[in-house]
Design a protein around this motif. Structure first.
Motif, mmCIF file in Angstrom:
data_model
loop_
_atom_site.group_PDB
_atom_site.id
_atom_site.type_symbol
_atom_site.label_atom_id
_atom_site.label_comp_id
_atom_site.label_asym_id
_atom_site.label_seq_id
_atom_site.Cartn_x
_atom_site.Cartn_y
_atom_site.Cartn_z
ATOM 1 N N THR A 108 0.853 -1.186 0.000
ATOM 2 C CA THR A 108 0.000 0.000 0.000
ATOM 3 C C THR A 108 0.894 1.242 0.000
ATOM 4 O O THR A 108 1.911 1.284 0.685
ATOM 5 C CB THR A 108 -0.884 0.012 1.259
ATOM 6 O OG1 THR A 108 -1.748 -1.123 1.224
ATOM 7 C CG2 THR A 108 -1.715 1.285 1.341
ATOM 8 N N PHE A 109 0.510 2.268 -0.783
ATOM 9 C CA PHE A 109 1.309 3.494 -0.782
ATOM 10 C C PHE A 109 0.406 4.719 -0.786
ATOM 11 O O PHE A 109 -0.760 4.667 -1.191
ATOM 12 C CB PHE A 109 2.273 3.529 -1.973
ATOM 13 C CG PHE A 109 1.619 3.783 -3.312
ATOM 14 C CD1 PHE A 109 1.539 5.064 -3.839
ATOM 15 C CD2 PHE A 109 1.095 2.729 -4.057
ATOM 16 C CE1 PHE A 109 0.942 5.298 -5.069
ATOM 17 C CE2 PHE A 109 0.492 2.941 -5.284
ATOM 18 C CZ PHE A 109 0.411 4.230 -5.799
ATOM 19 N N SER A 110 0.966 5.829 -0.316
ATOM 20 C CA SER A 110 0.303 7.131 -0.322
ATOM 21 C C SER A 110 1.269 8.162 -0.868
ATOM 22 O O SER A 110 2.478 8.063 -0.661
ATOM 23 C CB SER A 110 -0.122 7.534 1.098
ATOM 24 O OG SER A 110 -0.959 6.564 1.684
ATOM 25 N N ASN A 125 -0.863 6.327 5.576
ATOM 26 C CA ASN A 125 -1.522 5.030 5.697
ATOM 27 C C ASN A 125 -0.953 4.319 6.922
ATOM 28 O O ASN A 125 0.002 4.797 7.549
ATOM 29 C CB ASN A 125 -1.319 4.196 4.425
ATOM 30 C CG ASN A 125 0.147 3.938 4.120
ATOM 31 O OD1 ASN A 125 0.825 3.186 4.831
ATOM 32 N ND2 ASN A 125 0.658 4.548 3.053
ATOM 33 N N ASP A 126 -1.514 3.198 7.238
ATOM 34 C CA ASP A 126 -1.000 2.348 8.309
ATOM 35 C C ASP A 126 -0.337 1.114 7.699
ATOM 36 O O ASP A 126 -0.992 0.347 6.990
ATOM 37 C CB ASP A 126 -2.131 1.904 9.247
ATOM 38 C CG ASP A 126 -2.654 3.041 10.104
ATOM 39 O OD1 ASP A 126 -1.823 3.811 10.629
ATOM 40 O OD2 ASP A 126 -3.883 3.162 10.245
ATOM 41 N N GLY A 127 0.969 0.974 7.929
ATOM 42 C CA GLY A 127 1.671 -0.227 7.532
ATOM 43 C C GLY A 127 2.224 -0.267 6.124
ATOM 44 O O GLY A 127 2.811 -1.273 5.718
ATOM 45 N N GLY A 128 2.079 0.817 5.376
ATOM 46 C CA GLY A 128 2.556 0.842 4.003
ATOM 47 C C GLY A 128 3.698 1.829 3.790
ATOM 48 O O GLY A 128 4.515 2.061 4.685
ATOM 49 N N VAL A 129 3.731 2.421 2.596
ATOM 50 C CA VAL A 129 4.796 3.339 2.191
ATOM 51 C C VAL A 129 4.192 4.704 1.889
ATOM 52 O O VAL A 129 3.164 4.795 1.211
ATOM 53 C CB VAL A 129 5.526 2.813 0.935
ATOM 54 C CG1 VAL A 129 6.589 3.801 0.463
ATOM 55 C CG2 VAL A 129 6.144 1.448 1.213
ATOM 56 N N VAL A 130 4.804 5.760 2.388
ATOM 57 C CA VAL A 130 4.451 7.124 2.015
ATOM 58 C C VAL A 130 5.562 7.674 1.133
ATOM 59 O O VAL A 130 6.747 7.581 1.481
ATOM 60 C CB VAL A 130 4.263 8.022 3.247
ATOM 61 C CG1 VAL A 130 4.154 9.490 2.837
ATOM 62 C CG2 VAL A 130 3.020 7.613 4.028
ATOM 63 N N LEU A 498 -3.312 -0.330 -5.202
ATOM 64 C CA LEU A 498 -2.284 -0.185 -4.175
ATOM 65 C C LEU A 498 -2.310 1.175 -3.491
ATOM 66 O O LEU A 498 -1.848 1.299 -2.352
ATOM 67 C CB LEU A 498 -0.890 -0.424 -4.782
ATOM 68 C CG LEU A 498 -0.615 -1.833 -5.308
ATOM 69 C CD1 LEU A 498 0.824 -1.930 -5.834
ATOM 70 C CD2 LEU A 498 -0.846 -2.886 -4.228
ATOM 71 N N GLN A 499 -2.823 2.196 -4.158
ATOM 72 C CA GLN A 499 -2.873 3.524 -3.532
ATOM 73 C C GLN A 499 -3.889 3.493 -2.396
ATOM 74 O O GLN A 499 -5.027 3.060 -2.564
ATOM 75 C CB GLN A 499 -3.242 4.591 -4.559
ATOM 76 C CG GLN A 499 -3.102 5.999 -4.024
ATOM 77 C CD GLN A 499 -3.195 7.071 -5.096
ATOM 78 O OE1 GLN A 499 -2.843 8.220 -4.864
ATOM 79 N NE2 GLN A 499 -3.666 6.722 -6.275
ATOM 80 N N ASN A 500 -3.471 3.979 -1.235
ATOM 81 C CA ASN A 500 -4.267 3.812 -0.021
ATOM 82 C C ASN A 500 -5.550 4.616 -0.022
ATOM 83 O O ASN A 500 -6.578 4.168 0.472
ATOM 84 C CB ASN A 500 -3.435 4.205 1.202
ATOM 85 C CG ASN A 500 -4.151 3.919 2.505
ATOM 86 O OD1 ASN A 500 -4.399 2.780 2.840
ATOM 87 N ND2 ASN A 500 -4.513 4.964 3.237
ATOM 88 N N GLY A 501 -5.510 5.832 -0.542
ATOM 89 C CA GLY A 501 -6.679 6.697 -0.467
ATOM 90 C C GLY A 501 -6.584 7.796 -1.487
ATOM 91 O O GLY A 501 -5.794 7.752 -2.428
ATOM 92 N N GLY A 502 -7.390 8.822 -1.292
ATOM 93 C CA GLY A 502 -7.536 9.876 -2.280
ATOM 94 C C GLY A 502 -8.842 9.651 -3.017
ATOM 95 O O GLY A 502 -9.572 8.700 -2.760
#
Length: 510
Positions: A108-110, A125-130, A498-502
Protein backbone atom coordinates in the motif's frame (compact mmCIF):
# COMPACT_ATOMS: atom_id res chain seq x y z
CA UNK A 1 6.14 -3.90 -16.10
CA UNK A 2 9.67 -4.62 -17.24
CA UNK A 3 11.37 -3.15 -14.16
CA UNK A 4 9.65 -5.56 -11.77
CA UNK A 5 9.06 -8.61 -13.93
CA UNK A 6 11.76 -10.45 -12.00
CA UNK A 7 14.22 -9.84 -9.17
CA UNK A 8 17.36 -9.27 -11.31
CA UNK A 9 15.69 -6.68 -13.52
CA UNK A 10 14.34 -4.86 -10.47
CA UNK A 11 17.76 -4.88 -8.82
CA UNK A 12 19.28 -3.44 -11.99
CA UNK A 13 16.73 -0.62 -11.84
CA UNK A 14 17.25 0.23 -8.17
CA UNK A 15 20.08 2.51 -6.95
CA UNK A 16 22.14 -0.25 -5.33
CA UNK A 17 25.90 -0.35 -4.89
CA UNK A 18 27.46 -3.80 -5.54
CA UNK A 19 27.93 -4.52 -1.82
CA UNK A 20 24.20 -4.08 -1.16
CA UNK A 21 23.00 -6.31 -3.96
CA UNK A 22 23.34 -9.75 -2.30
CA UNK A 23 21.29 -8.75 0.75
CA UNK A 24 18.64 -7.04 -1.40
CA UNK A 25 18.47 -10.02 -3.73
CA UNK A 26 18.03 -12.42 -0.82
CA UNK A 27 15.20 -10.32 0.68
CA UNK A 28 13.33 -9.91 -2.59
CA UNK A 29 13.82 -13.47 -3.79
CA UNK A 30 12.63 -14.90 -0.51
CA UNK A 31 9.58 -12.61 -0.54
CA UNK A 32 8.75 -13.58 -4.12
CA UNK A 33 8.74 -17.27 -3.24
CA UNK A 34 6.09 -16.87 -0.53
CA UNK A 35 2.39 -17.59 -0.86
CA UNK A 36 0.01 -14.62 -0.94
CA UNK A 37 -0.94 -15.21 2.70
CA UNK A 38 2.69 -15.37 3.73
CA UNK A 39 3.47 -12.21 1.80
CA UNK A 40 0.71 -10.43 3.68
CA UNK A 41 2.14 -11.37 7.06
CA UNK A 42 5.78 -10.59 6.20
CA UNK A 43 5.40 -7.55 3.93
CA UNK A 44 5.79 -5.02 6.75
CA UNK A 45 9.08 -6.47 7.98
CA UNK A 46 10.42 -6.64 4.41
CA UNK A 47 9.49 -2.99 3.81
CA UNK A 48 11.32 -1.95 6.97
CA UNK A 49 14.47 -3.73 5.78
CA UNK A 50 14.59 -3.21 2.03
CA UNK A 51 13.80 0.52 1.83
CA UNK A 52 16.63 1.71 4.13
CA UNK A 53 18.97 -0.72 2.37
CA UNK A 54 18.15 0.69 -1.07
CA UNK A 55 17.38 4.35 -0.34
CA UNK A 56 19.48 5.00 2.76
CA UNK A 57 18.69 8.23 4.61
CA UNK A 58 15.77 8.90 2.24
CA UNK A 59 13.84 6.05 3.88
CA UNK A 60 12.48 6.72 7.37
CA UNK A 61 11.26 3.65 9.27
CA UNK A 62 9.60 3.47 12.67
CA UNK A 63 12.85 2.83 14.53
CA UNK A 64 14.68 5.80 12.97
CA UNK A 65 15.20 9.15 14.71
CA UNK A 66 13.61 11.04 11.80
CA UNK A 67 10.45 8.96 11.46
CA UNK A 68 8.20 10.84 13.89
CA UNK A 69 9.04 14.22 12.34
CA UNK A 70 7.85 12.98 8.95
CA UNK A 71 4.88 11.02 10.32
CA UNK A 72 3.40 14.15 11.91
CA UNK A 73 3.70 16.39 8.84
CA UNK A 74 0.05 16.26 7.68
CA UNK A 75 -1.95 19.37 8.55
CA UNK A 76 -4.72 17.50 10.37
CA UNK A 77 -3.74 15.45 13.41
CA UNK A 78 -6.34 12.77 12.60
CA UNK A 79 -4.19 12.07 9.51
CA UNK A 80 -1.11 11.18 11.57
CA UNK A 81 -1.13 7.49 10.69
CA UNK A 82 1.69 4.92 11.07
CA UNK A 83 3.19 3.87 7.74
CA UNK A 84 5.95 1.29 7.82
CA UNK A 85 8.27 3.57 5.86
CA UNK A 86 8.21 7.21 4.74
CA UNK A 87 10.37 7.93 1.70
CA UNK A 88 11.72 11.38 0.87
CA UNK A 89 13.09 11.14 -2.67
CA UNK A 90 15.01 14.04 -4.16
CA UNK A 91 14.68 13.29 -7.89
CA UNK A 92 12.10 11.97 -10.33
CA UNK A 93 14.15 8.87 -11.11
CA UNK A 94 14.12 7.99 -7.42
CA UNK A 95 10.32 8.28 -7.37
CA UNK A 96 10.21 5.82 -10.28
CA UNK A 97 12.46 3.43 -8.37
CA UNK A 98 10.34 3.68 -5.21
CA UNK A 99 7.18 2.96 -7.18
CA UNK A 100 8.83 -0.07 -8.83
CA UNK A 101 9.76 -1.50 -5.45
CA UNK A 102 6.31 -0.74 -4.01
CA UNK A 103 4.68 -2.51 -6.92
CA UNK A 104 6.96 -5.54 -6.70
CA UNK A 105 6.12 -5.95 -3.01
CA UNK A 106 2.42 -5.23 -3.51
CA UNK A 107 2.62 -2.60 -0.80
CA UNK A 108 0.00 0.00 0.00
CA UNK A 109 1.31 3.49 -0.78
CA UNK A 110 0.30 7.13 -0.32
CA UNK A 111 1.53 10.25 -2.11
CA UNK A 112 2.15 13.35 0.00
CA UNK A 113 2.81 16.86 -1.25
CA UNK A 114 1.93 19.45 1.38
CA UNK A 115 -0.25 16.97 3.30
CA UNK A 116 -3.08 19.49 3.67
CA UNK A 117 -5.99 17.19 2.79
CA UNK A 118 -8.04 16.61 5.91
CA UNK A 119 -9.30 13.10 5.11
CA UNK A 120 -7.45 10.31 6.99
CA UNK A 121 -5.67 7.93 4.64
CA UNK A 122 -5.32 10.36 1.74
CA UNK A 123 -1.70 11.37 2.39
CA UNK A 124 -0.63 8.59 4.76
CA UNK A 125 -1.52 5.03 5.70
CA UNK A 126 -1.00 2.35 8.31
CA UNK A 127 1.67 -0.23 7.53
CA UNK A 128 2.56 0.84 4.00
CA UNK A 129 4.80 3.34 2.19
CA UNK A 130 4.45 7.12 2.01
CA UNK A 131 6.14 8.90 -0.89
CA UNK A 132 6.74 12.38 0.49
CA UNK A 133 7.83 15.24 -1.77
CA UNK A 134 9.29 17.32 1.06
CA UNK A 135 12.65 17.52 -0.75
CA UNK A 136 11.18 18.66 -4.08
CA UNK A 137 11.60 22.36 -3.35
CA UNK A 138 12.88 23.68 -6.67
CA UNK A 139 11.48 26.87 -8.18
CA UNK A 140 13.06 27.32 -11.61
CA UNK A 141 12.04 30.38 -13.61
CA UNK A 142 12.46 30.13 -17.37
CA UNK A 143 14.95 32.43 -19.07
CA UNK A 144 12.17 34.58 -20.53
CA UNK A 145 10.34 34.47 -17.16
CA UNK A 146 7.06 33.37 -18.76
CA UNK A 147 6.95 29.98 -17.00
CA UNK A 148 8.21 28.50 -13.75
CA UNK A 149 8.86 24.89 -12.74
CA UNK A 150 7.37 24.43 -9.29
CA UNK A 151 8.58 21.78 -6.84
CA UNK A 152 5.90 19.48 -5.49
CA UNK A 153 7.17 19.84 -1.92
CA UNK A 154 6.60 23.59 -1.78
CA UNK A 155 3.78 25.39 -0.04
CA UNK A 156 2.18 28.33 -1.81
CA UNK A 157 3.67 30.96 0.48
CA UNK A 158 7.12 29.64 -0.47
CA UNK A 159 6.25 29.80 -4.16
CA UNK A 160 5.09 33.41 -3.90
CA UNK A 161 8.14 34.39 -1.85
CA UNK A 162 10.48 32.86 -4.43
CA UNK A 163 8.85 34.77 -7.29
CA UNK A 164 8.60 38.05 -5.37
CA UNK A 165 11.98 39.46 -6.46
CA UNK A 166 11.04 38.95 -10.11
CA UNK A 167 7.76 40.89 -9.83
CA UNK A 168 5.83 37.77 -10.77
CA UNK A 169 3.37 35.30 -9.30
CA UNK A 170 1.26 32.32 -10.40
CA UNK A 171 -2.38 31.29 -10.04
CA UNK A 172 -1.85 29.22 -6.93
CA UNK A 173 -3.41 28.68 -3.54
CA UNK A 174 -4.77 31.28 -1.16
CA UNK A 175 -3.82 29.58 2.10
CA UNK A 176 -0.11 29.87 2.96
CA UNK A 177 0.66 26.28 3.97
CA UNK A 178 -1.39 24.45 1.32
CA UNK A 179 0.82 22.30 -0.90
CA UNK A 180 1.31 22.72 -4.63
CA UNK A 181 0.34 19.32 -5.97
CA UNK A 182 -2.86 18.65 -4.03
CA UNK A 183 -4.33 22.03 -4.86
CA UNK A 184 -3.64 21.83 -8.60
CA UNK A 185 -4.58 18.17 -9.08
CA UNK A 186 -7.95 18.97 -7.50
CA UNK A 187 -8.53 21.99 -9.76
CA UNK A 188 -7.14 24.77 -7.63
CA UNK A 189 -9.00 27.85 -6.43
CA UNK A 190 -6.80 30.92 -6.83
CA UNK A 191 -7.09 34.66 -6.35
CA UNK A 192 -7.19 35.12 -10.12
CA UNK A 193 -10.10 32.77 -10.94
CA UNK A 194 -12.13 35.19 -13.04
CA UNK A 195 -9.24 36.41 -15.17
CA UNK A 196 -7.12 33.24 -15.47
CA UNK A 197 -9.52 30.50 -14.28
CA UNK A 198 -8.49 27.82 -11.80
CA UNK A 199 -4.86 27.13 -10.98
CA UNK A 200 -4.86 23.93 -13.04
CA UNK A 201 -5.73 25.91 -16.16
CA UNK A 202 -2.41 27.73 -15.79
CA UNK A 203 -0.33 24.54 -15.85
CA UNK A 204 1.40 24.05 -19.20
CA UNK A 205 3.26 20.82 -18.46
CA UNK A 206 3.20 17.95 -15.97
CA UNK A 207 6.11 15.59 -15.49
CA UNK A 208 4.95 12.31 -13.97
CA UNK A 209 5.88 8.72 -13.22
CA UNK A 210 3.43 6.21 -14.65
CA UNK A 211 2.48 2.91 -13.02
CA UNK A 212 5.23 1.05 -14.90
CA UNK A 213 7.82 3.59 -13.62
CA UNK A 214 8.08 5.26 -17.03
CA UNK A 215 8.76 8.99 -16.75
CA UNK A 216 6.67 11.02 -19.18
CA UNK A 217 5.12 14.43 -19.77
CA UNK A 218 1.59 15.65 -20.29
CA UNK A 219 0.94 18.92 -22.09
CA UNK A 220 -1.06 20.32 -25.00
CA UNK A 221 0.94 18.35 -27.58
CA UNK A 222 2.27 15.34 -25.62
CA UNK A 223 -0.33 13.00 -24.06
CA UNK A 224 -3.07 15.67 -24.34
CA UNK A 225 -5.70 13.32 -22.93
CA UNK A 226 -3.63 12.91 -19.77
CA UNK A 227 -3.03 16.67 -19.69
CA UNK A 228 -6.79 17.23 -19.58
CA UNK A 229 -7.37 14.53 -16.95
CA UNK A 230 -4.77 15.86 -14.52
CA UNK A 231 -6.62 19.19 -14.28
CA UNK A 232 -8.90 18.01 -11.51
CA UNK A 233 -8.64 14.23 -11.86
CA UNK A 234 -6.30 13.81 -8.89
CA UNK A 235 -3.72 11.06 -8.37
CA UNK A 236 -5.36 8.41 -10.55
CA UNK A 237 -2.93 8.46 -13.46
CA UNK A 238 0.60 8.63 -12.12
CA UNK A 239 2.81 10.39 -9.60
CA UNK A 240 3.30 14.00 -10.68
CA UNK A 241 6.87 15.08 -9.97
CA UNK A 242 7.03 18.54 -11.53
CA UNK A 243 4.54 21.18 -12.62
CA UNK A 244 5.29 23.99 -15.04
CA UNK A 245 3.04 27.03 -14.72
CA UNK A 246 2.65 30.29 -16.58
CA UNK A 247 3.66 33.39 -14.63
CA UNK A 248 1.53 36.52 -14.28
CA UNK A 249 2.09 40.09 -13.00
CA UNK A 250 2.20 40.50 -9.24
CA UNK A 251 0.75 43.91 -8.37
CA UNK A 252 -2.61 43.74 -6.61
CA UNK A 253 -4.81 45.67 -4.19
CA UNK A 254 -6.13 43.87 -1.12
CA UNK A 255 -7.91 44.41 2.17
CA UNK A 256 -9.08 42.12 4.95
CA UNK A 257 -11.97 43.24 7.19
CA UNK A 258 -13.37 41.62 10.32
CA UNK A 259 -17.09 42.13 10.94
CA UNK A 260 -19.29 41.34 13.93
CA UNK A 261 -21.52 38.30 13.39
CA UNK A 262 -24.56 40.54 13.79
CA UNK A 263 -23.58 42.10 10.44
CA UNK A 264 -23.98 38.83 8.55
CA UNK A 265 -27.50 39.53 7.14
CA UNK A 266 -26.30 42.88 5.74
CA UNK A 267 -23.14 41.23 4.40
CA UNK A 268 -25.26 38.59 2.66
CA UNK A 269 -27.34 41.31 0.99
CA UNK A 270 -24.12 42.97 -0.20
CA UNK A 271 -22.84 39.62 -1.43
CA UNK A 272 -25.85 39.24 -3.73
CA UNK A 273 -24.98 42.55 -5.40
CA UNK A 274 -21.32 41.56 -5.63
CA UNK A 275 -22.30 38.36 -7.50
CA UNK A 276 -23.75 40.56 -10.25
CA UNK A 277 -20.79 42.94 -10.39
CA UNK A 278 -18.16 40.23 -10.95
CA UNK A 279 -19.81 39.29 -14.23
CA UNK A 280 -18.41 42.57 -15.60
CA UNK A 281 -15.08 42.72 -13.74
CA UNK A 282 -12.67 39.81 -14.12
CA UNK A 283 -10.07 41.05 -11.63
CA UNK A 284 -12.06 40.76 -8.40
CA UNK A 285 -11.76 37.99 -5.83
CA UNK A 286 -13.66 37.78 -2.54
CA UNK A 287 -13.11 35.15 0.12
CA UNK A 288 -15.78 34.93 2.80
CA UNK A 289 -15.05 33.29 6.19
CA UNK A 290 -17.74 33.28 8.87
CA UNK A 291 -16.07 32.17 12.10
CA UNK A 292 -17.74 31.27 15.41
CA UNK A 293 -17.90 34.89 16.58
CA UNK A 294 -17.07 37.06 13.56
CA UNK A 295 -16.81 37.21 9.77
CA UNK A 296 -13.57 37.81 7.89
CA UNK A 297 -13.78 39.07 4.32
CA UNK A 298 -10.72 39.21 2.11
CA UNK A 299 -11.05 41.57 -0.87
CA UNK A 300 -8.42 41.15 -3.59
CA UNK A 301 -8.16 42.92 -6.92
CA UNK A 302 -5.70 41.71 -9.54
CA UNK A 303 -4.43 45.18 -10.40
CA UNK A 304 -2.99 48.02 -8.26
CA UNK A 305 -6.30 49.94 -8.08
CA UNK A 306 -7.25 51.60 -4.79
CA UNK A 307 -10.72 50.66 -3.45
CA UNK A 308 -12.06 49.00 -6.61
CA UNK A 309 -15.71 49.75 -7.33
CA UNK A 310 -16.58 46.05 -7.54
CA UNK A 311 -16.36 45.83 -3.73
CA UNK A 312 -18.51 48.93 -3.14
CA UNK A 313 -21.48 46.96 -1.70
CA UNK A 314 -19.31 46.25 1.36
CA UNK A 315 -17.47 49.53 1.85
CA UNK A 316 -20.10 51.35 3.94
CA UNK A 317 -20.90 48.44 6.26
CA UNK A 318 -19.42 48.92 9.77
CA UNK A 319 -16.52 46.59 10.59
CA UNK A 320 -14.49 45.88 13.71
CA UNK A 321 -10.93 46.01 12.38
CA UNK A 322 -8.62 45.47 9.42
CA UNK A 323 -7.00 42.05 9.47
CA UNK A 324 -5.12 43.19 6.34
CA UNK A 325 -4.90 46.98 5.95
CA UNK A 326 -6.02 48.19 2.50
CA UNK A 327 -3.07 48.76 0.19
CA UNK A 328 -1.53 48.01 -3.17
CA UNK A 329 0.78 45.06 -2.59
CA UNK A 330 1.94 41.73 -3.96
CA UNK A 331 0.36 38.31 -3.66
CA UNK A 332 3.21 37.25 -1.37
CA UNK A 333 2.57 40.19 0.97
CA UNK A 334 -1.14 39.41 0.98
CA UNK A 335 -0.68 35.70 1.77
CA UNK A 336 1.96 36.49 4.39
CA UNK A 337 -0.59 38.78 6.04
CA UNK A 338 -3.07 35.91 6.13
CA UNK A 339 -0.39 33.59 7.55
CA UNK A 340 0.06 35.91 10.49
CA UNK A 341 -3.55 35.47 11.62
CA UNK A 342 -3.99 31.73 11.08
CA UNK A 343 -3.92 29.27 13.98
CA UNK A 344 -0.60 27.45 14.32
CA UNK A 345 -1.38 24.71 16.85
CA UNK A 346 -1.98 21.17 15.57
CA UNK A 347 -5.69 20.29 15.42
CA UNK A 348 -8.10 17.82 13.86
CA UNK A 349 -9.98 19.13 10.84
CA UNK A 350 -13.02 18.25 8.80
CA UNK A 351 -14.49 19.79 5.65
CA UNK A 352 -17.67 19.41 3.64
CA UNK A 353 -18.73 21.18 0.46
CA UNK A 354 -21.54 21.85 -1.96
CA UNK A 355 -22.27 24.23 -4.84
CA UNK A 356 -25.23 26.49 -5.63
CA UNK A 357 -26.24 29.48 -7.67
CA UNK A 358 -26.32 32.78 -5.73
CA UNK A 359 -29.30 32.81 -3.38
CA UNK A 360 -30.04 34.99 -0.39
CA UNK A 361 -32.36 32.28 0.96
CA UNK A 362 -29.54 29.73 0.75
CA UNK A 363 -27.08 32.01 2.52
CA UNK A 364 -29.55 32.83 5.30
CA UNK A 365 -30.33 29.13 5.75
CA UNK A 366 -26.61 28.46 6.04
CA UNK A 367 -26.22 31.16 8.67
CA UNK A 368 -29.17 29.84 10.69
CA UNK A 369 -27.80 26.29 10.61
CA UNK A 370 -24.30 27.51 11.49
CA UNK A 371 -25.52 29.32 14.61
CA UNK A 372 -27.44 26.21 15.69
CA UNK A 373 -24.41 23.98 15.31
CA UNK A 374 -22.00 26.39 17.02
CA UNK A 375 -24.36 26.23 20.00
CA UNK A 376 -24.63 22.44 19.75
CA UNK A 377 -20.85 22.06 20.05
CA UNK A 378 -20.29 24.76 22.67
CA UNK A 379 -19.59 22.23 25.44
CA UNK A 380 -16.53 20.81 23.64
CA UNK A 381 -13.00 21.85 24.60
CA UNK A 382 -12.63 23.37 21.14
CA UNK A 383 -14.76 23.18 18.01
CA UNK A 384 -14.49 26.08 15.58
CA UNK A 385 -16.87 26.05 12.61
CA UNK A 386 -15.86 28.20 9.64
CA UNK A 387 -18.33 28.82 6.83
CA UNK A 388 -16.64 29.75 3.55
CA UNK A 389 -18.49 31.20 0.57
CA UNK A 390 -16.46 31.42 -2.63
CA UNK A 391 -18.25 33.43 -5.36
CA UNK A 392 -17.36 32.20 -8.86
CA UNK A 393 -18.21 34.21 -11.95
CA UNK A 394 -19.15 32.62 -15.25
CA UNK A 395 -15.97 34.21 -16.63
CA UNK A 396 -13.76 31.70 -14.81
CA UNK A 397 -15.48 28.77 -16.52
CA UNK A 398 -15.39 30.47 -19.93
CA UNK A 399 -11.62 30.99 -19.61
CA UNK A 400 -11.21 27.31 -18.76
CA UNK A 401 -13.14 26.32 -21.90
CA UNK A 402 -10.97 28.65 -24.00
CA UNK A 403 -7.83 26.96 -22.64
CA UNK A 404 -8.89 23.42 -23.46
CA UNK A 405 -11.16 22.66 -20.55
CA UNK A 406 -10.92 20.28 -17.61
CA UNK A 407 -12.92 17.36 -16.21
CA UNK A 408 -14.85 19.35 -13.58
CA UNK A 409 -18.00 19.74 -15.65
CA UNK A 410 -18.72 23.27 -14.45
CA UNK A 411 -21.48 25.35 -16.01
CA UNK A 412 -20.54 28.78 -17.33
CA UNK A 413 -22.81 30.40 -14.76
CA UNK A 414 -22.39 32.72 -11.82
CA UNK A 415 -22.29 30.39 -8.82
CA UNK A 416 -20.59 29.77 -5.48
CA UNK A 417 -18.52 27.00 -3.90
CA UNK A 418 -19.64 26.50 -0.30
CA UNK A 419 -17.47 25.01 2.43
CA UNK A 420 -17.84 24.28 6.11
CA UNK A 421 -14.55 23.61 7.88
CA UNK A 422 -14.28 22.38 11.47
CA UNK A 423 -11.16 22.73 13.63
CA UNK A 424 -11.37 20.70 16.81
CA UNK A 425 -9.03 19.56 19.54
CA UNK A 426 -9.99 15.98 20.40
CA UNK A 427 -10.29 13.04 18.03
CA UNK A 428 -12.91 11.63 20.42
CA UNK A 429 -15.22 14.48 19.34
CA UNK A 430 -14.96 13.58 15.66
CA UNK A 431 -18.40 12.02 15.27
CA UNK A 432 -20.23 14.97 16.83
CA UNK A 433 -18.21 17.54 14.91
CA UNK A 434 -18.70 15.81 11.56
CA UNK A 435 -22.43 15.54 12.21
CA UNK A 436 -22.64 19.30 12.83
CA UNK A 437 -20.71 20.03 9.64
CA UNK A 438 -23.03 17.70 7.73
CA UNK A 439 -26.15 19.41 9.11
CA UNK A 440 -25.02 22.83 7.89
CA UNK A 441 -24.30 21.58 4.37
CA UNK A 442 -27.57 19.61 4.36
CA UNK A 443 -29.42 22.83 5.24
CA UNK A 444 -27.74 24.62 2.34
CA UNK A 445 -28.62 21.86 -0.12
CA UNK A 446 -32.20 21.67 1.13
CA UNK A 447 -32.66 25.42 0.70
CA UNK A 448 -31.03 25.32 -2.75
CA UNK A 449 -33.24 22.46 -3.93
CA UNK A 450 -36.31 24.38 -2.76
CA UNK A 451 -35.51 27.04 -5.40
CA UNK A 452 -35.73 25.75 -8.94
CA UNK A 453 -32.32 25.39 -10.59
CA UNK A 454 -30.30 26.80 -7.66
CA UNK A 455 -28.68 23.54 -6.51
CA UNK A 456 -25.65 22.38 -8.53
CA UNK A 457 -24.20 18.85 -8.23
CA UNK A 458 -20.52 19.86 -8.38
CA UNK A 459 -18.34 19.08 -5.35
CA UNK A 460 -14.85 20.62 -5.22
CA UNK A 461 -12.57 17.70 -4.35
CA UNK A 462 -10.19 19.76 -2.19
CA UNK A 463 -13.12 20.73 0.03
CA UNK A 464 -14.92 17.37 0.02
CA UNK A 465 -15.48 15.16 3.05
CA UNK A 466 -14.46 11.51 2.99
CA UNK A 467 -18.02 10.29 2.39
CA UNK A 468 -18.69 12.65 -0.52
CA UNK A 469 -18.05 11.70 -4.17
CA UNK A 470 -16.48 14.67 -5.98
CA UNK A 471 -15.31 12.82 -9.10
CA UNK A 472 -18.84 11.55 -9.75
CA UNK A 473 -20.07 15.16 -9.47
CA UNK A 474 -18.11 15.99 -12.65
CA UNK A 475 -20.86 14.29 -14.66
CA UNK A 476 -21.25 10.86 -16.23
CA UNK A 477 -19.43 11.69 -19.48
CA UNK A 478 -16.41 13.21 -17.75
CA UNK A 479 -16.21 10.40 -15.21
CA UNK A 480 -16.31 7.80 -17.97
CA UNK A 481 -13.61 9.66 -19.89
CA UNK A 482 -11.41 9.87 -16.77
CA UNK A 483 -11.74 6.12 -16.22
CA UNK A 484 -10.84 5.41 -19.85
CA UNK A 485 -7.73 7.59 -19.60
CA UNK A 486 -6.69 5.96 -16.32
CA UNK A 487 -7.05 2.50 -17.87
CA UNK A 488 -4.94 3.61 -20.84
CA UNK A 489 -1.99 4.76 -18.71
CA UNK A 490 -2.42 2.28 -15.83
CA UNK A 491 -3.97 -0.86 -17.36
CA UNK A 492 -3.31 -2.99 -14.29
CA UNK A 493 -4.92 -0.45 -11.95
CA UNK A 494 -1.89 0.10 -9.73
CA UNK A 495 -3.14 3.51 -8.62
CA UNK A 496 -6.58 2.08 -7.88
CA UNK A 497 -5.48 -1.07 -6.04
CA UNK A 498 -2.28 -0.18 -4.18
CA UNK A 499 -2.87 3.52 -3.53
CA UNK A 500 -4.27 3.81 -0.02
CA UNK A 501 -6.68 6.70 -0.47
CA UNK A 502 -7.54 9.88 -2.28
CA UNK A 503 -10.37 10.40 -4.72
CA UNK A 504 -9.97 7.15 -6.65
CA UNK A 505 -11.79 6.50 -9.88
CA UNK A 506 -12.39 2.91 -8.82
CA UNK A 507 -14.76 4.10 -6.09
CA UNK A 508 -16.23 7.15 -7.88
CA UNK A 509 -19.89 6.83 -8.74
CA UNK A 510 -20.21 3.53 -6.88
Amino acid sequence: MSHVSNVPSLLDFLPLVPAQRPEAEALLSQFRSLSENQKGSTRGSVLAKIFPLVFGENAHVEESSTYEEHRTQPWSTNCWLTPKVITTPSATQEVAQILALVRFLGATFSIRGGGHLQNPGFTSNDGGVVISFSRFTQLDLSEDKTTVDVGLGLRWLEVYKGLEEHGLTVCGGRVPDVGVSGLLLGGGLSFQNSEHSLGCMNVVDYELVLADSTITHANASENPDLFWALKGGGSNFGIVTRIRMTTIPNRIWAEGRVYASAQNPDLIAALMTYHQLIEKDNKASLIWHTLNESTLLIFLYCAPVEKPAVFSPFYDLPFLMNAVPPACMTVYQMVQGVANILAKEPLCHDMRTTTTLPSQAVYLAAEKARLEQVAALSDLERADLTMVIQPMSSLSVKVAHERGGNPLGLQAANHQWFLVMADYANISDEERVRESVRKIVDAVEEAAKAEEGVYLPFKYSNYASRDQDPLASYGEDNLRKLKEIAARYDPEGVFQILQNGGWLLSTAGV
